[in-house]
Structure formats: structure tokens, C-alpha cells
Design an enzyme around this catalytic site. Structure first.
Site, PDB file in Angstrom:
ATOM      1  N   GLU A   1       0.885  -1.166   0.000  1.00 49.65           N
ATOM      2  CA  GLU A   1       0.000   0.000   0.000  1.00 49.65           C
ATOM      3  C   GLU A   1       0.918   1.208   0.000  1.00 49.65           C
ATOM      4  O   GLU A   1       1.619   1.460   0.972  1.00 49.65           O
ATOM      5  CB  GLU A   1      -0.913  -0.037   1.224  1.00 49.65           C
TER       6      GLU A   1
ATOM      7  N   CYS B   1      -2.279   8.277   3.923  1.00 51.62           N
ATOM      8  CA  CYS B   1      -2.242   7.655   2.601  1.00 51.62           C
ATOM      9  C   CYS B   1      -3.534   7.888   1.842  1.00 51.62           C
ATOM     10  O   CYS B   1      -3.569   7.780   0.611  1.00 51.62           O
ATOM     11  CB  CYS B   1      -1.965   6.163   2.737  1.00 51.62           C
TER      12      CYS B   1
END
Length: 675
Positions: free
Chosen positions: A258, A297
């Protein structure tokens, strides 16, 4: 000031930092507060400890036992979270940020504990999907199962969420039955280490289930095998370096990433300035720019609005940012704290300068140092809003992530253009769309779905209960294609399966029943010593079957049921109309009449261990029943699941057949039985 010595936990022992430990500084004051790393950790010993001690200890437990373990762990962490709050301020996080990181992490563990108990079997093999019939007569069948990998999960986490980032990976890993080696980012590892100490000292986790690396991973990746997993969160550059490790490639080690994500938020063409949806759009962007000082993120990096509304968005967002109190995160009125380090601040400034080559700075000043509190030496930075007037020809704004309070607005002409701009991110974790139009939402889903791991739609209907653009939830998958890493985490049981091996099983019904501990039609039926409703949960055996006597269905039954219930559908009441229907030969019995008669045939009426009928699943009617036909029932114990120490759920496979032994109906009945 005492310098904290951040230790590793390796092969059952705490290991202090070594002589070449890396200093860690407070994001608030800039002063050194800790040191970590530099110790010579035996990576092979850590792997063997996880594989040979932690893995077997976890696999001795079933899914439900591991779920109970997670619940106990979450409850224990909840009692100690103030300690983690106090430490986390030095990462630059505010109290609101702590709620996302620490409370959010604990909440994630609770969700996986609940899903483990409710959605996974009370055993050690997970059955994935339905039985596949591979032969004409059903004597050779197939199914898919998932079993725990017999290696170690290596979790390499980012600095921004030292607790949630660990727990969102750890919860599904432990539920799967796989031990973990956690490697947090050094800048905030002191918070992670404190959380790990709390978990280990609780005695809730079995030996070997959890280890910690504070510092570098050394040659750990060079020692991984096909049963191991690497789950990484961080930059695309680091992910690429780790993923290309020759040993990882050689052994096909599972690698979940990720990484960088140019997430977008899109204002729908149906939303006008001054509306509740427009205000919601501004609120969401503002929150994503200041939460964790933009170090998320999932933060909104690109703001995509109709060209006619771009200036309205700039003015509204600038006004909201201007009112935001920025400074010492320990102060109650502060809404945004610092970046995690001076190095991170410098990196954000460099990336913002790159974005500035294609866009104009319309709000913010990188040299502005007017912050709340005595924080001159801290890693503080005011939010910056850019406006890209030529988003079609721009490249930097669609490829450069300034991992801080930086966002860029751009205009679109129509929905296809908005989708094109969103997809220029080449793969993102999330895109949000503020719209009340179902047509807009559908077009966005079709056009942008392939480029995004999550699409978040919000409007006046859902805004009060929505969780926010930037909130990954344990129920839903978290990850994204392309630049976002191509990985996927969480998503309930889906996240657990990342740490398990799916295996195709082929064999006879009895073999599949034995492996899955779940009765498969066609396998051996067991005759019990008495009516199954007279015996407790623990006394019932998988495959135990009751065959009832037949009952004739009369025309009087059909008419009485129709008038009593009000269901006078023509197929039950009008012979000529029924015959014109391609599915019915004549007037037929109601399906629910057959279910009622079935219950009358197999139920034991007296008080006993059956506490409640809680529903039925997978009901199918295969063949109509006419007046004069008879029906009988086969009731088989298909599966058993403990729910509490007092009762458990029994899943019964029920079939109804007629006088010719033809299948009339089939379903699964659920009852709660005393333990």
C-alpha cells in the site's frame, strides 16, 4: 531529558538498541527523545521462533478461539490507551489524530474479533464458496478450503499511524493463525513499541505470535520462503526496492503493498455553492488536509470541481483553512499539529515546489511560522492549496504526492473529463464524489472504479452518518491498483484470507464432509439415538439425520391456507389460470404452506434444548406440489457453531420430497440449541 531506549522483541527476548542506534526527535520541539536500532538481531532465529513456536501455538486454536483472543486484546488495549496518547503527541499528532490512530486501531481489532466469531467456522478450516458438482451422480465433488500459511507475516509499517498501521495488519494475520514480525517506521516506533509491550505483557497472545523490530530489517527479506508474507505500507520507491528482492522473487513470497496515492475528491455537477453538499465537500477536503497534518495515505491530494465552481471552492476552502489553529498538538484549541520530523517537512516542501511548477499557490505560505505555542524548532507547516489551470497537460500534479497538508484544485468540463482527471493518478486508494445524483454516481463507478480501490459517495442523505473520505474501515477493502501498490488489506474475512492458502479439494461427499466438518449432501447419514431436537448442542453429530413420515397435501389445505393468510395468488386458486402458466400443471400448494407442513413433520413440540428458530437460508422450490401429492422431510445436522458457553447455532440441511422421491424444496434451517 531522559532518552527513551526503544527495544526490539526478538525470539522471545527484549533487545536494547545498539551502539549505532538512530536518534529520534520530537516533532514538537525538535529535541531528541529516543533512539532505536543498531542492535545485531538474529533474523533467522526470529523467523524460526515465529514458524516453530508462534505458528503451531496459533494453529492449535480455532478461528473462534483466535477471535476471542483478539477481543480480549482489544479490551486490554482500551484500558491502556492514555499511555499511548501521551507518547503520540511527540509525533506531532493532536488528540483528534490519536482517536483515529489509537482508538481506530483498537476498534479494528474489535471488528475482526466479531467477524471471526460470526463469519468464520468454529474450527480450523475455512470453506470458501459452495460445493462444485464434478460428476453426474454427485459421487465426485469439489470445494475450496483455506488453511493458515505455515510461515511468518512480516509487517513493514509507515510512520503516520504507529498503532492503527500495526493493528489493521495484525488483527487479520492473527485471526488467520499466522505469527507476525512487526517493523514500524523508526520516526514513530516508540509509540508502536509501547503498544507491543502492552500486548505482550497482557499474556493474552501465545508465545511466538508477535515479534518487533525497532530499527532496520537487516537480511530478513533474504531469508523468507514461500510460506511467508510481506505486507508493506510506505513510499512507492521503497516498495519497489523491497518487492524486487531476489529472494522474494525466487520464492514467490506474497507481497502486499500500500503505497503512494494521488487520491481525488470530485464535486458533482449537480452541486451548487451554498448547498449542504457543497459545504460537505469543503469540510471533507479541509479535514483531509489537516488531519495528521496531511500525512495520510488516503488524504485528498487532487480536488476536481466543475470549472464554473473552482473559484468558489478556492474561496470557501481558504476561509476554512484560515480559521484553523495550528501548533502544539497538546493545546486543546489546536486542530493541526506538526509533521513527524524536520526531514519529512523538508520532503513536503520539495514536493510542493515541484507541484508549483505546474500550479499557482492560491493559499498558504511555506515561510509562515505563526504557530500556537513555543514550537519554533518543531516540524510545523501551514497548509498549501494550489490551483492547476491546465490539468490535461499537467504531469507533476498527477504523479507527485506531497505527503503533508498540500492539495491541488483543478476544473473539469463534464463527467467524462472528471473521470479522466481522476484516473490520471494511475491508481489510487480512494476517490470521493459528492453528489446526490444516482446517474452521476453510476457513471463515476463505471469509469473510475478500475483505477481506485475505494469509491466514497456522500451527500445530504448520508453525511450525518458517513465515516469520511479518508477513513479505511475494517469491513471494507483498503488498497488500490497501479501507483497505489496493487495490494489489498482488511475487507473483513477477505483480509484474513491474504494470510491463508486456498486449496482445491476433490473427492467423495464423505471425504469433503470429513475435511470441512460440514455435512455435504450425498455423504453418510447417521441415525441418532433419539429425536435430534431432544438433545443438546454438544450431543449432536454432523450428518445426524431424521426422516419423517409422509403427509398428503389436500385441496382443502391449499384453500384454507390461502384464505387464512390472504395469499390467493391465481396459481393456488384458479385451475385454468394455473394450467396456462408454464410452471404449473394445475392448482398447486403454496411454498410457505409446504414449509409450515415440513416444520410440523420434524418439530419436537415439548420443551427441550432447542431454544429458538433464528431463520433459514438458501430456500429453493424445485417442483410444484398438487393436491393429492404427499411430502416428507429429511432433516440433517449440517454444521455446528458455538456462540456462547450456554448455546450454539445448529445449521440443518432440510429437503422436501414427494411420493416419487423427487426433490420439492430445499433449504437450511438455523436453530439455537442449549450447550
Amino acid at each position: 531529558m531522559t532518552i527513551m531506549k526503544i527495544a526490539s522483541f526478538a525470539a522471545g527476548q527484549w533487545v536494547a538498541p545498539g551502539p549505532n542506534a538512530r536518534p529520534i526527535h520530537s516533532a514538537i520541539s525538535g529535541a531528541q527523545i529516543a533512539e532505536a536500532g543498531g542492535a545485531a538481531l538474529d533474523m533467522q532465529a526470529m523467523l524460526e521462533f515465529g514458524r516453530n513456536v508462534g505458528g503451531p501455538n496459533l494453529r492449535k486454536m480455532g478461528f473462534h478461539d483466535r477471535a476471542k483472543m483478539l477481543k480480549a486484546l482489544a479490551m486490554h488495549l482500551g484500558k491502556r490507551k492514555q499511555e499511548l496518547y501521551d507518547l503520540s503527541f511527540d509525533t506531532g499528532a493532536t488528540q483528534s489524530d490519536h482517536m483515529i490512530d489509537i482508538d481506530g486501531g483498537i476498534g479494528t481489532v474489535f471488528v475482526f474479533a466479531s467477524k471471526g466469531r460470526r463469519e468464520m467456522p468454529d474450527g480450523d478450516i475455512y470453506i470458501d464458496g459452495d460445493i462444485e458438482q464434478l460428476s453426474r451422480n454427485g459421487t465426485f465433488l469439489g470445494m475450496h478450503i483455506a488453511t493458515p500459511l505455515q510461515g511468518v507475516a512480516v509487517h513493514i509499517n509507515a510512520f503516520n499511524f504507529p498503532v492503527w498501521g500495526m493493528l489493521e495488519k495484525l488483527a487479520p494475520t492473527l485471526l488467520a493463525g499466522v505469527p507476525a514480525i512487526v517493523k514500524p517506521a523508526t520516526a514513530s516506533c516508540y509509540v508502536t513499541e509501547a503498544c507491543v509491550r502492552i500486548m505482550l505483557e497482557s499474556g493474552i497472545l501465545p508465545e511466538g505470535a508477535l515479534q518487533l523490530i525497532s530499527g532496520g530489517t537487516g537480511d530478513l527479506l533474504d531469508r523468507l520462503g514461500a510460506q511467508d508474507v510481506v505486507s508493506f505500507t510506505g513510499s512507492a520507491q521503497t516498495a519497489s526496492m523491497l518487492r524486487s528482492n531476489p529472494n522474494i522473487l525466487k520464492n514467490s513470497v506474497r507481497f502486499v503493498a500500500e503505497q503512494d496515492s494521488l487520491n481525488a475528491s470530485i464535486l458533482g455537477p449537480d452541486v451548487e455553492p451554498g448547498s449542504s453538499e457543497f459545504d460537505l465537500f469543503i469540510k471533507e477536503i479541509h479535514r483531509e488536509m489537516i488531519t495528521k497534518a496531511g500525512q495520510k495515505c488516503t488524504a485528498i491530494r487532487r480536488i476536481i470541481a466543475p470549472e464554473t465552481h473552482v473559484q468558489n471552492v478556492i474561496e470557501a476552502l481558504s476561509a476554512r483553512l484560515e480559521k484553523t489553529v495550528i501548533g502544539d498538538p497538546r493545546a486543546e484549541d489546536v486542530r493541526m499539529g506538526a509533521l513527524v520530523s524536520a526531514g519529512q517537512k523538508q520532503d513536503v516542501l520539495e514536493k510542493a515546489a515541484l507541484i508549483g511548477t505546474e500550479s499557482a499557490l492560491v493559499y498558504g505560505d511555506p515561510d509562515d511560522s505563526s504557530f500556537t505555542g513555543e514550537v519554533d524548532a518543531g516540524a510545523f507547516l501551514k497548509p498549501m492549496l494550489f490551483h492547476c489551470q491546465s490539468p490535461d497537460s499537467a504531469t507533476v500534479v498527477h504523479s507527485t504526492e506531497a505527503f503533508g497538508p498540500v492539495s491541488t484544485i483543478m476544473g473539469y468540463r463534464d463527467i467524462p473529463h472528471a473521470i479522466e482527471l481522476a484516473n490520471k493518478g494511475e491508481g489510487s486508494l480512494v476517490a470521493s464524489v459528492i453528489t446526490a445524483s444516482g446517474d452521476v454516481a453510476r457513471e463515476m463507478a463505471l469509469g473510475a472504479g478500475a483505477f481506485h480501490g475505494r469509491l466514497y459517495f456522500n451527500n445530504a442523505t448520508s453525511m450525518k452518518e458517513s465515516t469520511g473520505h479518508g477513513s479505511p474501515l475494517p469491513h471494507m477493502v483498503h488498497g488500490g491498483p497501479g501507483r497505489a501498490g496493487g495490494g489489498e488489506e482488511m475487507g473483513g474475512v477477505r483480509g484474513v484470507l491474504h494470510y491463508m492458502q486456498r486449496t482445491a479439494i476433490q473427492g467423495s461427499p464423505d471425504i469433503l464432509t470429513a475435511i470441512g466438518n460440514r455435512w455435504v449432501p450425498g455423504s453418510t447419514e447417521i441415525e441418532g439415538p433419539s429425536h435430534p431436537f431432544t438433545r443438546k448442542f454438544g450431543e449432536l453429530s454432523i450428518g445426524e439425520t431424521l426422516h419423517t413420515k409422509p403427509r398428503e397435501v389436500t385441496l382443502e389445505d391449499i384453500e384454507q391456507f390461502a384464505h387464512f393468510t390472504g395469499d390467493t395468488f391465481y396459481a393456488h386458486m384458479d385451475s385454468d389460470a394455473a394450467k396456462r402458466n408454464p410452471f404449473f400443471p394445475d392448482r398447486v400448494a403454496h411454498g410457505y404452506l409446504l414449509l409450515s407442513f415440513a416444520a410440523g413433520l420434524f418439530v419436537e413440540p415439548n420443551e427441550g434444548p432447542v431454544l429458538a428458530n433464528t431463520g433459514l437460508d438458501n430456500l429453493r422450490f424445485m417442483k410444484p406440489v398438487e393436491a393429492g401429492d404427499s411430502m416428507k422431510v429429511r432433516l440433517t445436522v449440517k454444521a455446528k457453531t458455538r456462540r456462547t458457553d450456554e448455546y450454539g447455532e445448529v445449521r440443518w440441511h432440510v429437503t422436501l420430497t414427494n411420493q416419487n422421491d423427487e426433490l420439492v424444496a430445499e433449504y437450511e434451517l438455523l436453530t439455537m440449541n442449549a450447550y
